[in-house]
Scaffold this motif. Structure first.
Motif, PDB file in Angstrom:
ATOM      1  N   SER A 150       0.876  -1.179   0.000  1.00  0.00           N
ATOM      2  CA  SER A 150       0.000   0.000   0.000  1.00  0.00           C
ATOM      3  C   SER A 150       0.909   1.224   0.000  1.00  0.00           C
ATOM      4  O   SER A 150       2.113   1.119   0.273  1.00  0.00           O
ATOM      5  CB  SER A 150      -0.881   0.000   1.249  1.00  0.00           C
ATOM      6  OG  SER A 150      -0.085   0.113   2.422  1.00  0.00           O
ATOM      7  N   PHE A 151       0.365   2.365  -0.297  1.00  0.00           N
ATOM      8  CA  PHE A 151       1.148   3.600  -0.364  1.00  0.00           C
ATOM      9  C   PHE A 151       1.888   3.865   0.950  1.00  0.00           C
ATOM     10  O   PHE A 151       3.061   4.249   0.954  1.00  0.00           O
ATOM     11  CB  PHE A 151       0.218   4.764  -0.718  1.00  0.00           C
ATOM     12  CG  PHE A 151       0.860   6.122  -0.628  1.00  0.00           C
ATOM     13  CD1 PHE A 151       2.053   6.383  -1.287  1.00  0.00           C
ATOM     14  CD2 PHE A 151       0.263   7.144   0.106  1.00  0.00           C
ATOM     15  CE1 PHE A 151       2.652   7.644  -1.212  1.00  0.00           C
ATOM     16  CE2 PHE A 151       0.852   8.396   0.181  1.00  0.00           C
ATOM     17  CZ  PHE A 151       2.051   8.643  -0.475  1.00  0.00           C
ATOM     18  N   ASP A 152       1.224   3.632   2.075  1.00  0.00           N
ATOM     19  CA  ASP A 152       1.828   3.900   3.388  1.00  0.00           C
ATOM     20  C   ASP A 152       3.051   3.035   3.678  1.00  0.00           C
ATOM     21  O   ASP A 152       3.877   3.396   4.511  1.00  0.00           O
ATOM     22  CB  ASP A 152       0.794   3.682   4.502  1.00  0.00           C
ATOM     23  CG  ASP A 152      -0.318   4.721   4.470  1.00  0.00           C
ATOM     24  OD1 ASP A 152      -0.097   5.793   3.865  1.00  0.00           O
ATOM     25  OD2 ASP A 152      -1.395   4.459   5.040  1.00  0.00           O
ATOM     26  N   GLU A 153       3.172   1.904   2.999  1.00  0.00           N
ATOM     27  CA  GLU A 153       4.286   0.986   3.255  1.00  0.00           C
ATOM     28  C   GLU A 153       5.543   1.323   2.462  1.00  0.00           C
ATOM     29  O   GLU A 153       6.627   0.831   2.778  1.00  0.00           O
ATOM     30  CB  GLU A 153       3.873  -0.447   2.910  1.00  0.00           C
ATOM     31  CG  GLU A 153       2.802  -1.043   3.799  1.00  0.00           C
ATOM     32  CD  GLU A 153       2.427  -2.437   3.339  1.00  0.00           C
ATOM     33  OE1 GLU A 153       2.757  -3.388   4.059  1.00  0.00           O
ATOM     34  OE2 GLU A 153       1.814  -2.562   2.257  1.00  0.00           O
ATOM     35  N   VAL A 154       5.408   2.133   1.434  1.00  0.00           N
ATOM     36  CA  VAL A 154       6.546   2.417   0.557  1.00  0.00           C
ATOM     37  C   VAL A 154       7.456   3.452   1.223  1.00  0.00           C
ATOM     38  O   VAL A 154       7.005   4.533   1.613  1.00  0.00           O
ATOM     39  CB  VAL A 154       6.068   2.936  -0.813  1.00  0.00           C
ATOM     40  CG1 VAL A 154       7.262   3.210  -1.722  1.00  0.00           C
ATOM     41  CG2 VAL A 154       5.138   1.921  -1.465  1.00  0.00           C
ATOM     42  N   PRO A 155       8.747   3.131   1.369  1.00  0.00           N
ATOM     43  CA  PRO A 155       9.668   4.013   2.114  1.00  0.00           C
ATOM     44  C   PRO A 155      10.222   5.183   1.299  1.00  0.00           C
ATOM     45  O   PRO A 155      11.422   5.264   1.020  1.00  0.00           O
ATOM     46  CB  PRO A 155      10.787   3.045   2.527  1.00  0.00           C
ATOM     47  CG  PRO A 155      10.830   2.049   1.406  1.00  0.00           C
ATOM     48  CD  PRO A 155       9.398   1.869   0.967  1.00  0.00           C
ATOM     49  N   TYR A 156       9.340   6.099   0.912  1.00  0.00           N
ATOM     50  CA  TYR A 156       9.814   7.290   0.207  1.00  0.00           C
ATOM     51  C   TYR A 156      10.532   8.214   1.192  1.00  0.00           C
ATOM     52  O   TYR A 156      10.013   8.475   2.283  1.00  0.00           O
ATOM     53  CB  TYR A 156       8.644   8.059  -0.414  1.00  0.00           C
ATOM     54  CG  TYR A 156       7.920   7.326  -1.513  1.00  0.00           C
ATOM     55  CD1 TYR A 156       8.562   7.019  -2.709  1.00  0.00           C
ATOM     56  CD2 TYR A 156       6.582   6.957  -1.375  1.00  0.00           C
ATOM     57  CE1 TYR A 156       7.889   6.355  -3.725  1.00  0.00           C
ATOM     58  CE2 TYR A 156       5.906   6.291  -2.385  1.00  0.00           C
ATOM     59  CZ  TYR A 156       6.570   5.999  -3.559  1.00  0.00           C
ATOM     60  OH  TYR A 156       5.902   5.338  -4.561  1.00  0.00           O
ATOM     61  N   PRO A 157      11.691   8.759   0.837  1.00  0.00           N
ATOM     62  CA  PRO A 157      12.395   9.682   1.734  1.00  0.00           C
ATOM     63  C   PRO A 157      11.705  11.036   1.866  1.00  0.00           C
ATOM     64  O   PRO A 157      11.944  11.779   2.810  1.00  0.00           O
ATOM     65  CB  PRO A 157      13.774   9.849   1.067  1.00  0.00           C
ATOM     66  CG  PRO A 157      13.885   8.720   0.104  1.00  0.00           C
ATOM     67  CD  PRO A 157      12.484   8.425  -0.340  1.00  0.00           C
ATOM     68  N   VAL A 158      10.867  11.364   0.894  1.00  0.00           N
ATOM     69  CA  VAL A 158      10.127  12.637   0.914  1.00  0.00           C
ATOM     70  C   VAL A 158       8.643  12.346   0.719  1.00  0.00           C
ATOM     71  O   VAL A 158       8.257  11.249   0.327  1.00  0.00           O
ATOM     72  CB  VAL A 158      10.621  13.601  -0.189  1.00  0.00           C
ATOM     73  CG1 VAL A 158      12.061  14.002   0.035  1.00  0.00           C
ATOM     74  CG2 VAL A 158      10.441  12.985  -1.573  1.00  0.00           C
ATOM     75  N   GLN A 159       7.825  13.350   0.974  1.00  0.00           N
ATOM     76  CA  GLN A 159       6.384  13.170   0.832  1.00  0.00           C
ATOM     77  C   GLN A 159       5.992  13.066  -0.639  1.00  0.00           C
ATOM     78  O   GLN A 159       6.316  13.936  -1.446  1.00  0.00           O
ATOM     79  CB  GLN A 159       5.634  14.333   1.480  1.00  0.00           C
ATOM     80  CG  GLN A 159       4.116  14.170   1.423  1.00  0.00           C
ATOM     81  CD  GLN A 159       3.387  15.357   2.041  1.00  0.00           C
ATOM     82  OE1 GLN A 159       3.999  16.342   2.420  1.00  0.00           O
ATOM     83  NE2 GLN A 159       2.079  15.257   2.129  1.00  0.00           N
ATOM     84  N   MET A 160       5.319  11.985  -0.980  1.00  0.00           N
ATOM     85  CA  MET A 160       4.766  11.826  -2.325  1.00  0.00           C
ATOM     86  C   MET A 160       3.251  11.988  -2.241  1.00  0.00           C
ATOM     87  O   MET A 160       2.639  11.651  -1.219  1.00  0.00           O
ATOM     88  CB  MET A 160       5.110  10.444  -2.884  1.00  0.00           C
ATOM     89  CG  MET A 160       6.580  10.230  -3.178  1.00  0.00           C
ATOM     90  SD  MET A 160       7.165  11.259  -4.555  1.00  0.00           S
ATOM     91  CE  MET A 160       8.892  10.734  -4.635  1.00  0.00           C
ATOM     92  N   GLU A 161       2.672  12.507  -3.315  1.00  0.00           N
ATOM     93  CA  GLU A 161       1.233  12.758  -3.331  1.00  0.00           C
ATOM     94  C   GLU A 161       0.618  12.165  -4.606  1.00  0.00           C
ATOM     95  O   GLU A 161       0.277  12.894  -5.543  1.00  0.00           O
ATOM     96  CB  GLU A 161       0.973  14.260  -3.251  1.00  0.00           C
ATOM     97  CG  GLU A 161       1.505  14.880  -1.955  1.00  0.00           C
ATOM     98  CD  GLU A 161       1.492  16.401  -1.979  1.00  0.00           C
ATOM     99  OE1 GLU A 161       0.761  16.999  -1.176  1.00  0.00           O
ATOM    100  OE2 GLU A 161       2.223  16.973  -2.826  1.00  0.00           O
ATOM    101  N   PRO A 162       0.483  10.844  -4.638  1.00  0.00           N
ATOM    102  CA  PRO A 162      -0.070  10.203  -5.841  1.00  0.00           C
ATOM    103  C   PRO A 162      -1.490  10.647  -6.155  1.00  0.00           C
ATOM    104  O   PRO A 162      -1.921  10.598  -7.303  1.00  0.00           O
ATOM    105  CB  PRO A 162      -0.009   8.707  -5.501  1.00  0.00           C
ATOM    106  CG  PRO A 162       0.047   8.639  -4.005  1.00  0.00           C
ATOM    107  CD  PRO A 162       0.804   9.854  -3.587  1.00  0.00           C
TER     108      PRO A 162
END
Length: 205
Positions: free
Chosen positions: A184-196
């Motif tokens: 899910s989106f919450d599980e992906v370890p992006y270093p910055v905020q992404m807004e799909p």
């Protein structure tokens, strides 16, 4: 330095964010766009500008994806059941180059694309050299035996820059990873905020 390596730092500068969380990012020293007027160009963005920026940041994060490929992924996400933004992230994370990067077999997503292209990766025991290949749950991704002594691979596995996410199970000694599930989106370890969600809004205008 290759064109793409210099370009990846331009993306950071343009966004004003260290989107891969790398210590070498120029944003760590200069958090403003490139060019002589860079420090004076920070204005308030329109709704369209905000959506475009969110799309560019998400697309840029995954490396060499073309606009045509990214749009095609979005179209597939909207045809699937459920939330389009969640589907979009799930499809992007299922890309073979993304899985190779998340498994820490290479240091960057750009290197992951090249690594796959050059035939260093096996999926379920068979060579796959298509970075956009879509992994399925349970797929086993491994570094080809002849490629396991490459300095690039050894340095990436030992690096403390990134953590391996829960949806990928990795055996570092065997240089083998199992794609356990679509995240899910919450599980992906992006270093910055992404807004799909803004990316979906951009394409659905």
């Amino acid at each position: 330095m290759s064109k793409r390596h210099s370009a990846k730092y331009k993306i950071d500068r343009r966004m004003g964010e260290n989107i891969w969380g790398r210590p070498k990012s120029p944003v760590n020293k200069r958090a403003y766009p490139p060019g002589q007027h860079g420090q004076n160009r920070r204005g308030k963005l329109s709704d369209f500008g905000t959506q475009l920026r969110a799309k560019q940041k998400l697309k840029g994060y995954y490396g060499n994806i073309t606009e045509k490929q990214f749009r095609k992924t979005y179209d597939q996400a909207t045809r699937m059941k459920g939330d389009a933004s969640e589907n979009l992230i799930g499809l992007l994370e299922r890309r073979l180059d993304a899985v190779v990067y998340r498994s820490k077999f290479v240091p960057t997503v750009f290197a992951a694309r090249q690594f796959v292209n050059h035939g260093h990766v096996l999926v379920n025991g068979k060579k796959v050299n298509i970075p956009s290949y879509r992994c399925k749950e349970g797929d086993v991704i491994e570094v080809r035996e002849k490629s396991r002594t490459m300095a690039l691979v050894l340095e990436a596995l030992e690096s403390s820059e990134r953590e391996i996410p829960d949806y990928i199970s990795v055996d570092p000694k065997a240089m083998q990873a199992t794609f356990a599930r679509t995240p899910s989106f919450d599980e992906v370890p992006y270093p910055v905020q992404m807004e799909p969600n803004l990316t979906v809004e951009f394409y659905s205008r």
